[in-house]
Write a protein that holds these residues in place. Structure first.
Motif, PDB file in Angstrom:
ATOM      1  N   PHE A 208      13.578  -6.038  55.360  1.00 52.39           N
ATOM      2  CA  PHE A 208      13.168  -5.361  56.587  1.00 52.39           C
ATOM      3  C   PHE A 208      12.536  -6.366  57.548  1.00 52.39           C
ATOM      4  CE2 PHE A 208      12.547  -0.797  54.789  1.00 52.39           C
ATOM      5  CZ  PHE A 208      13.869  -0.806  54.391  1.00 52.39           C
ATOM      6  N   THR A 209      12.623  -6.045  58.827  1.00 45.23           N
ATOM      7  CA  THR A 209      11.988  -6.893  59.832  1.00 45.23           C
ATOM      8  C   THR A 209      10.474  -6.747  59.777  1.00 45.23           C
ATOM      9  OG1 THR A 209      12.092  -5.175  61.528  1.00 45.23           O
ATOM     10  CG2 THR A 209      13.995  -6.656  61.324  1.00 45.23           C
ATOM     11  N   ASP A 210       9.814  -7.651  60.460  1.00 42.84           N
ATOM     12  CA  ASP A 210       8.350  -7.626  60.507  1.00 42.84           C
ATOM     13  C   ASP A 210       7.845  -6.312  61.077  1.00 42.84           C
ATOM     14  OD1 ASP A 210       5.733  -8.307  60.485  1.00 42.84           O
ATOM     15  OD2 ASP A 210       5.868  -9.957  61.907  1.00 42.84           O
ATOM     16  N   ALA A 211       8.432  -5.865  62.172  1.00 40.29           N
ATOM     17  CA  ALA A 211       7.978  -4.635  62.816  1.00 40.29           C
ATOM     18  C   ALA A 211       8.204  -3.423  61.909  1.00 40.29           C
ATOM     19  CB  ALA A 211       8.711  -4.444  64.143  1.00 40.29           C
ATOM     20  N   ALA A 212       9.365  -3.345  61.263  1.00 40.32           N
ATOM     21  CA  ALA A 212       9.659  -2.208  60.392  1.00 40.32           C
ATOM     22  C   ALA A 212       8.717  -2.184  59.194  1.00 40.32           C
ATOM     23  CB  ALA A 212      11.113  -2.269  59.923  1.00 40.32           C
ATOM     24  N   ARG A 213       8.465  -3.340  58.619  1.00 43.91           N
ATOM     25  CA  ARG A 213       7.582  -3.410  57.456  1.00 43.91           C
ATOM     26  C   ARG A 213       6.165  -2.958  57.813  1.00 43.91           C
ATOM     27  NH1 ARG A 213       7.989  -6.762  52.864  1.00 43.91           N
ATOM     28  NH2 ARG A 213       9.782  -7.773  53.845  1.00 43.91           N
ATOM     29  N   LEU A 214       5.629  -3.486  58.909  1.00 44.61           N
ATOM     30  CA  LEU A 214       4.269  -3.145  59.309  1.00 44.61           C
ATOM     31  C   LEU A 214       4.148  -1.666  59.669  1.00 44.61           C
ATOM     32  CD1 LEU A 214       3.398  -6.265  61.479  1.00 44.61           C
ATOM     33  CD2 LEU A 214       2.482  -5.698  59.245  1.00 44.61           C
ATOM     34  N   THR A 215       5.165  -1.120  60.309  1.00 44.06           N
ATOM     35  CA  THR A 215       5.124   0.294  60.684  1.00 44.06           C
ATOM     36  C   THR A 215       5.135   1.193  59.462  1.00 44.06           C
ATOM     37  OG1 THR A 215       6.286  -0.229  62.740  1.00 44.06           O
ATOM     38  CG2 THR A 215       6.272   2.070  62.049  1.00 44.06           C
TER      39      THR A 215
ATOM     40  N   VAL B 105      12.198   3.781  60.832  1.00 39.82           N
ATOM     41  CA  VAL B 105      12.910   4.927  60.246  1.00 39.82           C
ATOM     42  C   VAL B 105      14.366   4.560  59.957  1.00 39.82           C
ATOM     43  CG1 VAL B 105      13.683   7.287  60.666  1.00 39.82           C
ATOM     44  CG2 VAL B 105      11.381   6.591  61.356  1.00 39.82           C
ATOM     45  N   GLU B 106      14.983   3.847  60.886  1.00 38.95           N
ATOM     46  CA  GLU B 106      16.374   3.448  60.688  1.00 38.95           C
ATOM     47  C   GLU B 106      16.525   2.501  59.504  1.00 38.95           C
ATOM     48  OE1 GLU B 106      19.971   1.214  63.194  1.00 38.95           O
ATOM     49  OE2 GLU B 106      18.042   1.703  64.146  1.00 38.95           O
ATOM     50  N   ALA B 107      15.564   1.570  59.354  1.00 47.10           N
ATOM     51  CA  ALA B 107      15.630   0.643  58.222  1.00 47.10           C
ATOM     52  C   ALA B 107      15.490   1.384  56.902  1.00 47.10           C
ATOM     53  CB  ALA B 107      14.544  -0.421  58.358  1.00 47.10           C
ATOM     54  N   LEU B 108      14.562   2.337  56.840  1.00 41.96           N
ATOM     55  CA  LEU B 108      14.339   3.077  55.590  1.00 41.96           C
ATOM     56  C   LEU B 108      15.528   3.986  55.269  1.00 41.96           C
ATOM     57  CD1 LEU B 108      12.436   3.722  53.266  1.00 41.96           C
ATOM     58  CD2 LEU B 108      11.357   5.472  54.710  1.00 41.96           C
ATOM     59  N   THR B 109      15.986   4.751  56.257  1.00 39.35           N
ATOM     60  CA  THR B 109      17.132   5.632  56.002  1.00 39.35           C
ATOM     61  C   THR B 109      18.405   4.843  55.712  1.00 39.35           C
ATOM     62  OG1 THR B 109      17.500   5.733  58.412  1.00 39.35           O
ATOM     63  CG2 THR B 109      16.188   7.494  57.407  1.00 39.35           C
ATOM     64  N   GLY B 110      18.543   3.687  56.376  1.00 36.77           N
ATOM     65  CA  GLY B 110      19.695   2.843  56.081  1.00 36.77           C
ATOM     66  C   GLY B 110      19.673   2.331  54.657  1.00 36.77           C
TER      67      GLY B 110
ATOM     68  N   ASN C 102       2.923   0.909  68.314  1.00 38.31           N
ATOM     69  CA  ASN C 102       3.889   0.910  69.407  1.00 38.31           C
ATOM     70  C   ASN C 102       5.044   1.853  69.058  1.00 38.31           C
ATOM     71  OD1 ASN C 102       5.583   0.399  71.520  1.00 38.31           O
ATOM     72  ND2 ASN C 102       5.839  -1.786  71.090  1.00 38.31           N
ATOM     73  N   PRO C 103       5.232   2.943  69.825  1.00 35.03           N
ATOM     74  CA  PRO C 103       6.316   3.892  69.490  1.00 35.03           C
ATOM     75  C   PRO C 103       7.696   3.249  69.486  1.00 35.03           C
ATOM     76  CG  PRO C 103       4.787   4.853  71.087  1.00 35.03           C
ATOM     77  CD  PRO C 103       4.425   3.395  70.974  1.00 35.03           C
ATOM     78  N   ALA C 104       7.847   2.128  70.163  1.00 39.27           N
ATOM     79  CA  ALA C 104       9.158   1.476  70.182  1.00 39.27           C
ATOM     80  C   ALA C 104       9.551   0.946  68.809  1.00 39.27           C
ATOM     81  CB  ALA C 104       9.159   0.331  71.199  1.00 39.27           C
ATOM     82  N   ASN C 105       8.567   0.705  67.934  1.00 38.62           N
ATOM     83  CA  ASN C 105       8.864   0.188  66.600  1.00 38.62           C
ATOM     84  C   ASN C 105       9.161   1.295  65.589  1.00 38.62           C
ATOM     85  OD1 ASN C 105       8.435  -2.492  67.389  1.00 38.62           O
ATOM     86  ND2 ASN C 105       6.235  -2.336  67.032  1.00 38.62           N
ATOM     87  N   TRP C 106       8.837   2.542  65.922  1.00 38.59           N
ATOM     88  CA  TRP C 106       9.033   3.613  64.961  1.00 38.59           C
ATOM     89  C   TRP C 106      10.508   3.869  64.645  1.00 38.59           C
ATOM     90  CZ3 TRP C 106       5.097   7.572  67.506  1.00 38.59           C
ATOM     91  CH2 TRP C 106       3.831   7.006  67.460  1.00 38.59           C
ATOM     92  N   PRO C 107      11.378   3.957  65.651  1.00 42.10           N
ATOM     93  CA  PRO C 107      12.802   4.190  65.301  1.00 42.10           C
ATOM     94  C   PRO C 107      13.380   3.092  64.416  1.00 42.10           C
ATOM     95  CG  PRO C 107      12.421   4.591  67.645  1.00 42.10           C
ATOM     96  CD  PRO C 107      11.181   3.947  67.122  1.00 42.10           C
ATOM     97  N   GLU C 108      12.957   1.857  64.659  1.00 34.63           N
ATOM     98  CA  GLU C 108      13.461   0.753  63.834  1.00 34.63           C
ATOM     99  C   GLU C 108      13.043   0.919  62.385  1.00 34.63           C
ATOM    100  OE1 GLU C 108      13.113  -4.134  63.480  1.00 34.63           O
ATOM    101  OE2 GLU C 108      12.215  -3.056  65.186  1.00 34.63           O
TER     102      GLU C 108
END
Length: 455
Positions: free
Chosen positions: A343-350, A167-172, A159-165
């Motif tokens: 990290f959230t579930d979505a960020a981790r899985l992505t 990237v933001e989690a990793l860069t943060g 889901n492309p909606a999870n990609w920014p989250e």
């Protein structure tokens, strides 16, 4: 004096022998058990406890069930004696018939005594069934949750909606690590520690420089003599085996020296330590993959070749092994970062999804190489040997796992993260009551820490 001591010892042993049956037939504390069972029913009916808490509760119920099973043997010897006495009186009179008064009175007395003696065992049987039923309900509840979670899709990494989250989690996380390091560098105390450890840091770096720059080449020179006799000498092949291990260990020790030098600077914070703690493990993954690739898909034509493959296929096999080690190392690093950054579930899985896809493709290609070996070994006149049949099965299994593995890996990661959330949100859901909470609290913390180590 000796005779007196013997009499005392004999008396003590007699008292001990008489007390042992009493100890062995101790009745369970049913008042405590009723409280535990009632609270367990409340937990099961509420269905709010985490799986880890349910496992703790189940373990306690199993302990009680064992006690009730042992309690079923209370008065077993006396019960057998009483039953034998009743049988000695003969069968009871038929309806309408009578028997002598003294025998009837003795039979009634023995039946009353038998009922009294059987009462503890019957109570134990009843409570055993209750404990067994509660354990079955917990097992059914856990199985129902597991089935539901495996069938649920959860957040999709596609889901492309999870990609920014992600990237933001990793860069943060990276930005927080850099800020943390800058604060440590600006600290006078840390700078003083750097100056104090400067000689040790230089030694570590020199060791790393020698091992990384020369270690591989030096072991290569040692292997050159054995390579010349490899085709004819078993001893040369054995020495090559151990030298190849030494060759891949040199970079590992070199990287470990660099990590030690970095940590000695005093500029490693909590987030940076998540990286430094995994660098050596990642290097081990990589070098072991290089070593395995060279053993299974050797470069030299004179080396022992476990698989019948062409030069190009062996080259592909070595690259597969190296890429496999890199992917495992990156996956380990991402897991450590995700854990330390919550990290959230979505960020981790992505973040994990590209690694999982890469491993799936590598497994699929590795399976193709194994099937290729079987084809090269197959002749029209001869049947396939048992080892090659096994290799063919392993090859097809690797190809199937390479395709289906990413799907199941995604769902398992989703399941693992939901377990962590359940443990964080309701660590005491099954610990109803002060005494039960004291029993559950510490095992739950251990279960939570164990779940975080799952990959």
């Amino acid at each position: 004096m000796i005779a007196v001591l013997r009499h005392l010892l004999a008396s003590w042993l007699l008292i001990l022998a008489m007390a042992l049956p009493v100890w062995a037939q101790e009745t369970p504390d049913y008042e405590i058990w009723i409280g535990v069972a009632d609270r367990a029913e409340q937990v099961i009916d509420g269905q709010r406890a985490s799986d880890a808490a349910l496992e703790v509760l189940r373990a306690r119920l199993v302990t009680w069930r064992s006690e009730f099973q042992q309690a079923q043997q209370i008065n077993s010897a006396r019960i057998e004696t009483t039953r034998a006495q009743i049988d000695a009186l003969g069968p009871p009179p038929e309806e309408g018939a009578t028997e002598p008064t003294d025998i009837a009175a003795q039979r009634a007395e023995l039946n009353a005594r038998l009922a009294e003696e059987e009462a503890p065992a019957r109570r134990a049987v009843a409570e055993f069934q209750r404990a067994q039923g509660l354990i079955g309900e917990i097992d059914a509840l856990i199985a129902q949750r597991l089935t539901g979670e495996l069938l649920s899709l959860g957040p999709s990494p596609l889901n492309p909606a999870n990609w920014p989250e992600a990237v933001e989690a990793l860069t943060g996380w990276i930005g927080a690590m850099v800020s943390e390091t800058e604060r440590l560098v600006a600290s006078d105390l840390r700078r003083a520690e750097l100056h104090q450890n400067a000689p040790l840091i230089v030694v570590y770096l020199l060791i790393a420089l020698v091992l990384l720059a020369r270690g591989w080449r030096w072991t290569g020179h040692l292997m050159a003599r054995a390579i010349a006799r490899e085709e004819t000498s078993p001893g040369a092949r054995l020495s090559l085996f151990f030298l190849s291990l030494l060759q891949v260990l040199a970079p590992v020790f070199g990287v470990a020296a660099i990590v030690a030098a970095i940590e000695a600077t005093g500029f490693v914070g909590l987030r940076a330590s998540a990286l430094t703690d995994q660098v050596v493990a990642i290097t081990i993954f990589l070098m072991v993959s290089v070593w395995l690739g060279r053993q299974v898909f050797p470069v030299r034509e004179t080396a022992v070749r476990p698989l019948n493959l062409t030069v190009g296929e062996r080259r592909q096999g070595r690259w597969i092994a190296i890429t496999f080690g890199i992917a495992l190392g990156i996956g380990t690093l991402i897991g450590e970062i995700a854990d330390s950054g919550a990290f959230t579930d979505a960020a981790r899985l992505t973040l994990f999804f590209p690694i999982v896809i890469t491993l799936g493709l590598l497994l699929f290609r590795l399976g193709q190489l194994l099937i290729s070996h079987v084809r090269h070994e197959t002749t029209e006149d001869a049947d396939l040997s048992v080892p090659n049949q096994i290799i063919r099965v392993v090859g097809w299994s690797a190809m199937i796992l390479g395709v289906s593995g990413p799907i199941f890996r995604h769902r398992l990661l989703h399941r693992r993260d939901q377990l962590l959330v359940a443990d964080d949100d309701e660590p005491r859901a099954s610990c109803v009551g002060a005494d039960f909470a004291a029993t559950c609290d510490e095992p739950l913390r251990h279960a939570h820490r164990a779940a975080r180590r799952v990959r």
